[in-house]
Design a protein around this motif. Structure first.
Motif, PDB file in Angstrom:
ATOM      1  N   VAL A   1       0.846  -1.189   0.000  1.00 26.37           N
ATOM      2  CA  VAL A   1       0.000   0.000   0.000  1.00 26.37           C
ATOM      3  C   VAL A   1       0.884   1.243   0.000  1.00 26.37           C
ATOM      4  O   VAL A   1       1.837   1.331   0.778  1.00 26.37           O
ATOM      5  N   TYR A   2       0.572   2.172  -0.892  1.00 25.93           N
ATOM      6  CA  TYR A   2       1.221   3.479  -0.902  1.00 25.93           C
ATOM      7  C   TYR A   2       0.154   4.533  -0.659  1.00 25.93           C
ATOM      8  O   TYR A   2      -0.932   4.484  -1.248  1.00 25.93           O
ATOM      9  N   SER A   3       0.463   5.484   0.173  1.00 25.50           N
ATOM     10  CA  SER A   3      -0.451   6.583   0.441  1.00 25.50           C
ATOM     11  C   SER A   3      -0.532   7.501  -0.774  1.00 25.50           C
ATOM     12  O   SER A   3       0.467   7.728  -1.468  1.00 25.50           O
ATOM     13  N   GLU A   4      -1.711   8.050  -0.985  1.00 26.18           N
ATOM     14  CA  GLU A   4      -1.865   9.053  -2.040  1.00 26.18           C
ATOM     15  C   GLU A   4      -1.141  10.342  -1.669  1.00 26.18           C
ATOM     16  O   GLU A   4      -0.954  11.220  -2.497  1.00 26.18           O
ATOM     17  N   LYS A   5      -0.676  10.424  -0.418  1.00 28.24           N
ATOM     18  CA  LYS A   5       0.060  11.601   0.048  1.00 28.24           C
ATOM     19  C   LYS A   5       1.567  11.420  -0.086  1.00 28.24           C
ATOM     20  O   LYS A   5       2.321  12.359   0.099  1.00 28.24           O
ATOM     21  N   SER A   6       2.001  10.198  -0.413  1.00 29.34           N
ATOM     22  CA  SER A   6       3.434   9.932  -0.597  1.00 29.34           C
ATOM     23  C   SER A   6       3.901  10.627  -1.872  1.00 29.34           C
ATOM     24  O   SER A   6       3.087  10.984  -2.732  1.00 29.34           O
ATOM     25  N   PRO A   7       5.206  10.833  -2.034  1.00 29.10           N
ATOM     26  CA  PRO A   7       5.683  11.488  -3.250  1.00 29.10           C
ATOM     27  C   PRO A   7       5.212  10.782  -4.531  1.00 29.10           C
ATOM     28  O   PRO A   7       4.719  11.433  -5.450  1.00 29.10           O
ATOM     29  N   MET A   8       5.342   9.449  -4.587  1.00 31.60           N
ATOM     30  CA  MET A   8       4.900   8.752  -5.793  1.00 31.60           C
ATOM     31  C   MET A   8       3.381   8.798  -5.912  1.00 31.60           C
ATOM     32  O   MET A   8       2.849   9.035  -6.993  1.00 31.60           O
ATOM     33  N   GLY A   9       2.666   8.565  -4.807  1.00 37.53           N
ATOM     34  CA  GLY A   9       1.213   8.579  -4.849  1.00 37.53           C
ATOM     35  C   GLY A   9       0.669   9.912  -5.341  1.00 37.53           C
ATOM     36  O   GLY A   9      -0.219   9.961  -6.195  1.00 37.53           O
ATOM     37  N   ALA A  10       1.207  11.001  -4.807  1.00 40.78           N
ATOM     38  CA  ALA A  10       0.758  12.335  -5.216  1.00 40.78           C
ATOM     39  C   ALA A  10       1.080  12.593  -6.693  1.00 40.78           C
ATOM     40  O   ALA A  10       0.294  13.212  -7.410  1.00 40.78           O
ATOM     41  N   ALA A  11       2.219  12.079  -7.156  1.00 41.89           N
ATOM     42  CA  ALA A  11       2.634  12.320  -8.550  1.00 41.89           C
ATOM     43  C   ALA A  11       1.747  11.590  -9.547  1.00 41.89           C
ATOM     44  O   ALA A  11       1.459  12.117 -10.624  1.00 41.89           O
ATOM     45  N   ILE A  12       1.299  10.377  -9.212  1.00 40.96           N
ATOM     46  CA  ILE A  12       0.531   9.594 -10.188  1.00 40.96           C
ATOM     47  C   ILE A  12      -0.971   9.852 -10.126  1.00 40.96           C
ATOM     48  O   ILE A  12      -1.702   9.440 -11.027  1.00 40.96           O
ATOM     49  N   LEU A  13      -1.445  10.537  -9.079  1.00 39.61           N
ATOM     50  CA  LEU A  13      -2.879  10.840  -8.971  1.00 39.61           C
ATOM     51  C   LEU A  13      -3.375  11.527 -10.236  1.00 39.61           C
ATOM     52  O   LEU A  13      -2.755  12.467 -10.728  1.00 39.61           O
ATOM     53  N   GLY A  14      -4.491  11.047 -10.761  1.00 43.34           N
ATOM     54  CA  GLY A  14      -5.098  11.670 -11.933  1.00 43.34           C
ATOM     55  C   GLY A  14      -4.510  11.222 -13.253  1.00 43.34           C
ATOM     56  O   GLY A  14      -5.005  11.600 -14.310  1.00 43.34           O
ATOM     57  N   HIS A  15      -3.467  10.417 -13.226  1.00 44.55           N
ATOM     58  CA  HIS A  15      -2.857   9.939 -14.462  1.00 44.55           C
ATOM     59  C   HIS A  15      -3.444   8.595 -14.853  1.00 44.55           C
ATOM     60  O   HIS A  15      -4.046   7.895 -14.042  1.00 44.55           O
ATOM     61  N   GLY A  16      -3.236   8.220 -16.115  1.00 44.22           N
ATOM     62  CA  GLY A  16      -3.773   6.965 -16.620  1.00 44.22           C
ATOM     63  C   GLY A  16      -2.729   6.156 -17.341  1.00 44.22           C
ATOM     64  O   GLY A  16      -1.547   6.541 -17.410  1.00 44.22           O
TER      65      GLY A  16
ATOM     66  N   GLY B   1      -0.108   4.568 -19.658  1.00 45.48           N
ATOM     67  CA  GLY B   1       0.791   5.163 -20.636  1.00 45.48           C
ATOM     68  C   GLY B   1       1.418   6.464 -20.194  1.00 45.48           C
ATOM     69  O   GLY B   1       2.380   6.929 -20.810  1.00 45.48           O
ATOM     70  N   ASP B   2       0.899   7.072 -19.138  1.00 47.24           N
ATOM     71  CA  ASP B   2       1.453   8.344 -18.660  1.00 47.24           C
ATOM     72  C   ASP B   2       2.777   8.103 -17.942  1.00 47.24           C
ATOM     73  O   ASP B   2       2.895   7.200 -17.118  1.00 47.24           O
ATOM     74  N   ASN B   3       3.773   8.915 -18.277  1.00 50.44           N
ATOM     75  CA  ASN B   3       5.061   8.911 -17.579  1.00 50.44           C
ATOM     76  C   ASN B   3       5.073  10.079 -16.615  1.00 50.44           C
ATOM     77  O   ASN B   3       4.747  11.202 -17.000  1.00 50.44           O
ATOM     78  N   VAL B   4       5.441   9.802 -15.380  1.00 54.70           N
ATOM     79  CA  VAL B   4       5.436  10.819 -14.333  1.00 54.70           C
ATOM     80  C   VAL B   4       6.783  10.773 -13.631  1.00 54.70           C
ATOM     81  O   VAL B   4       7.333   9.706 -13.381  1.00 54.70           O
ATOM     82  N   THR B   5       7.317  11.946 -13.305  1.00 55.34           N
ATOM     83  CA  THR B   5       8.562  12.024 -12.547  1.00 55.34           C
ATOM     84  C   THR B   5       8.250  12.670 -11.201  1.00 55.34           C
ATOM     85  O   THR B   5       7.512  13.642 -11.121  1.00 55.34           O
TER      86      THR B   5
ATOM     87  N   ILE C   1      12.694  10.267  -9.812  1.00 54.53           N
ATOM     88  CA  ILE C   1      12.333   8.915 -10.222  1.00 54.53           C
ATOM     89  C   ILE C   1      11.224   9.002 -11.257  1.00 54.53           C
ATOM     90  O   ILE C   1      10.236   9.719 -11.056  1.00 54.53           O
ATOM     91  N   GLU C   2      11.401   8.272 -12.354  1.00 52.41           N
ATOM     92  CA  GLU C   2      10.378   8.236 -13.394  1.00 52.41           C
ATOM     93  C   GLU C   2       9.561   6.965 -13.256  1.00 52.41           C
ATOM     94  O   GLU C   2      10.093   5.879 -13.070  1.00 52.41           O
ATOM     95  N   VAL C   3       8.261   7.133 -13.351  1.00 50.29           N
ATOM     96  CA  VAL C   3       7.316   6.034 -13.230  1.00 50.29           C
ATOM     97  C   VAL C   3       6.372   6.084 -14.418  1.00 50.29           C
ATOM     98  O   VAL C   3       5.919   7.156 -14.807  1.00 50.29           O
ATOM     99  N   LYS C   4       6.078   4.918 -14.995  1.00 50.48           N
ATOM    100  CA  LYS C   4       5.096   4.832 -16.076  1.00 50.48           C
ATOM    101  C   LYS C   4       3.870   4.096 -15.529  1.00 50.48           C
ATOM    102  O   LYS C   4       3.998   2.975 -15.010  1.00 50.48           O
ATOM    103  N   VAL C   5       2.723   4.707 -15.637  1.00 56.18           N
ATOM    104  CA  VAL C   5       1.476   4.084 -15.196  1.00 56.18           C
ATOM    105  C   VAL C   5       1.078   3.049 -16.247  1.00 56.18           C
ATOM    106  O   VAL C   5       0.943   3.374 -17.423  1.00 56.18           O
ATOM    107  N   ILE C   6       0.918   1.799 -15.822  1.00 54.09           N
ATOM    108  CA  ILE C   6       0.500   0.725 -16.726  1.00 54.09           C
ATOM    109  C   ILE C   6      -1.014   0.550 -16.647  1.00 54.09           C
ATOM    110  O   ILE C   6      -1.683   0.476 -17.678  1.00 54.09           O
ATOM    111  N   SER C   7      -1.559   0.457 -15.436  1.00 51.33           N
ATOM    112  CA  SER C   7      -2.999   0.279 -15.281  1.00 51.33           C
ATOM    113  C   SER C   7      -3.434   0.732 -13.901  1.00 51.33           C
ATOM    114  O   SER C   7      -2.621   0.836 -12.980  1.00 51.33           O
TER     115      SER C   7
END
Length: 166
Positions: A124-139, A141-145, A154-160
């Motif tokens: 579980v990751y909090s939506e308040k964590s750095p990664m959680g906050a960064a990926i919120l609202g993305h879908g 194929g989106d790449n988020v740093t 850190i770069e993260v790609k949302v798969i699903s």
């Protein structure tokens, strides 16, 4: 003025998780406190408290229980209760998210551990964590740093992202 501050700091819970936590809190504050009080009293009657392992164990358990009561009270005071999020692939609290990071895929629940309880093995990751906050609202194929606590980007790609179901 909008009420965005409260919404951002509130913890998302499903109705089932909210009911489970309220029941746990009621049990701890009632029957749980009575049981531990009885155990402490029984251990106290055994004699010298300095060398009484049962007494010290019961007191330690009482401290842990009181800490859990405080944690639950604080959590339940500032909670957003909602149905499972829409299955639209958009990352939001209550979703099981799969991301690609450092060349590996990782799957986790975005939200509070309280949503899944103690039974699940899902990270579980909090939506308040750095990664959680960064990926919120993305879908997908989106790449988020985002910036990690150690200062690295850190770069993260949302798969699903799919709604969590117990």
């Amino acid at each position: 003025m909008t009420n965005t501050t409260t919404k951002q700091t509130a913890t998302y819970l499903t109705p089932e998780a909210h009911a489970r936590l309220q029941a746990e809190l009621a049990h701890l504050k009632g029957e749980g406190r009575s049981e531990i009080s009885d155990r402490i009293e029984e251990a106290r009657e055994e004699g010298d408290l300095k060398e009484n392992g049962g007494y010290h164990a019961a007191k330690e358990e009482q401290g842990k229980m009181e800490a859990r009561i405080r944690q639950l009270e604080q959590l339940l005071q500032n909670v957003t209760i909602g149905e499972a999020p829409a299955d639209d692939g958009v990352v939001e609290p209550g979703m099981v998210v799969t991301v690609e990071m450092f060349g590996d895929t990782e799957q986790f629940l975005l939200g509070s551990r309280e949503i899944i309880g103690d039974d699940e093995k899902l990270t579980v990751y909090s939506e308040k964590s750095p990664m959680g906050a960064a990926i919120l609202g993305h879908g997908p194929g989106d790449n988020v740093t985002f910036q990690a606590p150690n200062g690295n980007s850190i770069e993260v790609k949302v798969i699903s992202a799919t709604p969590y179901s117990s």
